[in-house]
Design a protein around this motif. Structure first.
Motif, short mmCIF file in Angstrom:
data_model
loop_
_atom_site.label_atom_id
_atom_site.label_comp_id
_atom_site.label_asym_id
_atom_site.label_seq_id
_atom_site.Cartn_x
_atom_site.Cartn_y
_atom_site.Cartn_z
N SER A 41 -1.89 13.07 -4.91
CA SER A 41 -3.28 12.90 -5.32
C SER A 41 -3.39 12.82 -6.83
O SER A 41 -2.56 13.36 -7.56
CB SER A 41 -4.14 14.04 -4.79
N THR B 116 4.25 2.93 -4.46
CA THR B 116 3.64 3.44 -5.67
C THR B 116 4.72 3.99 -6.59
O THR B 116 5.86 4.19 -6.16
CB THR B 116 2.61 4.53 -5.38
N ASN C 112 3.95 11.48 -10.38
CA ASN C 112 2.90 12.08 -9.56
C ASN C 112 3.25 13.48 -9.10
O ASN C 112 4.38 13.74 -8.69
CB ASN C 112 2.66 11.22 -8.32
N ARG D 210 1.20 15.32 0.38
CA ARG D 210 0.03 14.72 -0.27
C ARG D 210 0.38 14.30 -1.67
O ARG D 210 1.07 15.02 -2.40
CB ARG D 210 -1.11 15.73 -0.32
N SER E 101 -7.99 9.29 -9.17
CA SER E 101 -8.66 8.21 -8.44
C SER E 101 -7.99 7.86 -7.12
O SER E 101 -8.29 6.81 -6.54
CB SER E 101 -8.70 6.96 -9.32
N TYR E 102 -7.12 8.72 -6.64
CA TYR E 102 -6.45 8.42 -5.39
C TYR E 102 -6.07 9.70 -4.68
O TYR E 102 -5.96 10.76 -5.29
CB TYR E 102 -5.20 7.55 -5.61
N ASP E 103 -5.88 9.57 -3.36
CA ASP E 103 -5.56 10.74 -2.55
C ASP E 103 -4.89 10.23 -1.27
O ASP E 103 -5.56 9.66 -0.41
CB ASP E 103 -6.84 11.51 -2.20
N TYR E 104 -3.57 10.42 -1.19
CA TYR E 104 -2.82 9.91 -0.06
C TYR E 104 -2.19 11.07 0.71
O TYR E 104 -1.68 12.02 0.12
CB TYR E 104 -1.71 8.96 -0.53
N TRP E 105 -2.20 10.91 2.04
CA TRP E 105 -1.61 11.91 2.93
C TRP E 105 -0.61 11.25 3.86
O TRP E 105 -0.79 10.10 4.26
CB TRP E 105 -2.70 12.57 3.79
N GLN F 197 0.84 -1.19 0.00
CA GLN F 197 0.00 0.00 0.00
C GLN F 197 0.88 1.24 0.00
O GLN F 197 2.04 1.16 0.33
CB GLN F 197 -0.94 0.03 1.21
N VAL F 198 0.28 2.37 -0.37
CA VAL F 198 1.03 3.61 -0.46
C VAL F 198 1.25 4.20 0.94
O VAL F 198 0.33 4.24 1.76
CB VAL F 198 0.28 4.63 -1.33
#
Length: 115
Positions: free
Chosen positions: A98, A27, A32, A96, A101-105, A1-2
């Motif tokens: 993003s 990832t 990105n 962040r 379709s994804y958004d990681y913090w 997972q990220v």
């Protein structure tokens, strides 16, 4: 997972400098866009700086000329160099990643600037 893991925060006097790092794992990093955000007590989270996958940068007016965002794709890391720090820069800083379709913090790192 990220996972996004920030580091480099701390306590510094006004006028000092800090460099924050955000290491990404799980990832593909290089394509990105990455952003640094901050949230001070009682305030909304705000965008501080952004860097695209191509290296184009943008900054909040409040930090232009003082902060520099950069990235090292070989290390899957984005940096925020903060110079001439002010007490108003005190906040928790988050990175962040993003997309459509994804958004990681990340979990955030505390920056405290004393006057």
């Amino acid at each position: 997972q990220v996972q996004l893991v920030e580091s480099g925060g701390g306590l510094v006097q006004a006028g000092g400098s800090l460099r924050l790092s955000c290491a990404a794992s799980g990832t593909i990093f290089s394509g990105n866009g990455m952003g640094w955000y901050r949230q001070a007590p009682g305030k909304q989270r705000e965008l501080v700086a952004f860097i695209t996958g191509y290296g184009t940068t943008d900054y909040a007016d409040s930090v232009k000329g003082r902060f520099t965002i950069s990235r090292d794709n070989a290390k899957n890391t984005v940096y925020l160099q903060m110079n001439s720090l002010k007490p108003d820069d005190t906040a928790v800083y988050y990175c962040r990643m993003s997309g459509a379709s994804y958004d990681y913090w990340g979990q955030g790192t505390q920056v405290t600037v004393s006057s």
